[in-house]
Design a protein around this motif. Sequence first.
Motif, short mmCIF file in Angstrom:
data_model
loop_
_atom_site.label_atom_id
_atom_site.label_comp_id
_atom_site.label_asym_id
_atom_site.label_seq_id
_atom_site.Cartn_x
_atom_site.Cartn_y
_atom_site.Cartn_z
N ARG A 102 9.10 67.47 23.08
CA ARG A 102 9.63 67.37 24.59
C ARG A 102 8.75 68.22 25.50
NH1 ARG A 102 13.48 63.39 25.76
NH2 ARG A 102 14.66 63.00 23.95
N THR A 103 8.59 67.62 26.74
CA THR A 103 7.69 68.27 27.60
C THR A 103 8.54 69.58 28.08
OG1 THR A 103 8.52 67.03 29.54
CG2 THR A 103 6.52 66.07 28.28
N LEU A 104 8.03 70.30 29.18
CA LEU A 104 8.58 71.40 29.60
C LEU A 104 9.67 70.97 30.48
CD1 LEU A 104 8.49 74.61 30.17
CD2 LEU A 104 7.02 73.89 32.21
N PHE A 105 9.68 69.84 31.07
CA PHE A 105 10.87 69.33 31.90
C PHE A 105 11.79 68.62 31.02
CE2 PHE A 105 7.08 70.07 34.28
CZ PHE A 105 7.38 71.10 35.33
N GLU B 61 10.51 63.05 27.30
CA GLU B 61 9.98 62.69 25.74
C GLU B 61 8.27 62.82 25.79
OE1 GLU B 61 9.72 59.40 22.31
OE2 GLU B 61 11.16 59.38 24.06
N ALA B 62 7.56 63.58 24.98
CA ALA B 62 6.12 63.60 25.13
C ALA B 62 5.54 62.56 24.41
CB ALA B 62 5.85 65.09 24.44
N LYS B 63 3.96 62.60 24.36
CA LYS B 63 3.45 61.51 23.77
C LYS B 63 2.26 62.13 22.99
CE LYS B 63 3.64 57.02 25.90
NZ LYS B 63 2.81 55.98 26.75
N LEU B 64 1.99 61.73 21.76
CA LEU B 64 0.67 61.99 21.02
C LEU B 64 -0.52 61.65 21.63
CD1 LEU B 64 2.17 61.94 17.35
CD2 LEU B 64 2.15 64.01 18.89
N PRO B 65 -1.54 62.21 21.60
CA PRO B 65 -2.98 61.63 22.22
C PRO B 65 -3.12 60.47 21.24
CG PRO B 65 -2.97 64.10 22.05
CD PRO B 65 -1.61 63.46 21.63
N ALA B 66 -3.89 59.47 21.69
CA ALA B 66 -4.20 58.22 20.98
C ALA B 66 -5.31 58.75 19.80
CB ALA B 66 -5.05 57.16 21.89
N SER B 67 -6.11 59.86 19.96
CA SER B 67 -7.03 60.48 19.01
C SER B 67 -6.45 61.27 18.09
CB SER B 67 -8.17 61.08 20.13
OG SER B 67 -7.65 62.31 20.66
#
Length: 407
Positions: free
Chosen positions: A86-89, A92-98
């Motif tokens: 999770r982000t600070l707020f 839902e976070a995302k993993l980088p494509a790399s």
Amino acid sequence: MSAARRGREGRGERLTPARMRGRDVLRVGAAGLRSRPTRVILSALGIAIGIATMVAVIGISSSSREDLLRQLDKLGTNLLTVEPGRTLFGAEAKLPASALDMVRRIAPVTSAAATGTIDATVRRTDKIDSAITGGIAVQAADGELLRTLEGRMRSGVWLNQATGRYPAVVLGSVSAQRLGVTEPGGQVYIGGRWFVVVGILDTLPLAPEIDRSALVGFEAAARYLGFDGHPTKIYERSTDASVEAVRDVLPRTVNPENPEEVDVSRPSDALAAKAAAAGAFTNLLLGLGAVALLVGGVGVANTMVISVLERRREIGLRRSLGATRGQVRVQFLAESLLLSALGGVAGGVLGAAATIAYATSKDWPAVVPPWAFGGAVGATLVIGTLAGLYPAMRAARLSPTEALATT
């Protein structure tokens, strides 16, 4: 009576009662049990049920844990998974494509693969309503996924560089069952177009989410299903000695800017937790077995009390012939212990047989710890002593004249 003993009596010397040897105690105790076979069997049955329950519970639990440990040894404990947190707020976070390429650059990593969740449904035909998902997820899968998870194909082939570009799909074991697909070669309807089933996976204990998925190649997912290229889960294996070190660096490697938005876990911990939960459940069942054993002990005590009441004349006769209170007490304690031991041995055999039968039906290794039998013997001795103590003391307190006068 020997001549020397008669001579001592004639001279008015006080005689000490002869001591009963261990063999004599067993013989007298067994004789008392043989005179009431039906009652003895029913009383011993209560002890047997309690002991059988406890031995079976311990044995089945040990067999289950042994099976889990064998699975862990076979699957390995060096598999780690990376997911977005999770982000600070709180979003839902995302993993980088790399992210996958970054993980593969970690020196101790031996293999790594990724999956990405796709917003699409899979159906057996296009005639089925799209709202009916069957609990099956559609995921993009990297070509190294099967090797990283050390999985096996039940039938067909895994995605390769060719099939990963085109509308081809590999079904997890649960997905294939729910879709009614038993062999590769058929088609399923995903995201508005037909995909050819090229393979069906065997069960993956460390990745049950794959069992409930329909897997397509990354290129095909981007071309036909609108996949954005961001992985939602990365599976990574490293050398056993470096698992913890890799675990520590994964968040910063996957997302250097926001490592706190990366969650790392070890799937084998779930199996270990399952074994611990099975142990906790075993304690509950052992409590139930102890209650059954206590009820059996009450039955033994009841049998021994009735035996004392029925054999008052026998007790009086023995006392009048020179038996001491201690010898009468030992006789009835021996009967109680033999009765409990009979139930304990029978219960141990029944419990071991139940364990072997259940483990065989589940294809588990049958394990009955030796200490379970030792505990069963100890429990029966304790129960036999406690159950026979009061009846034995009551029998010993009977005076010869009072006992013989009983009609």
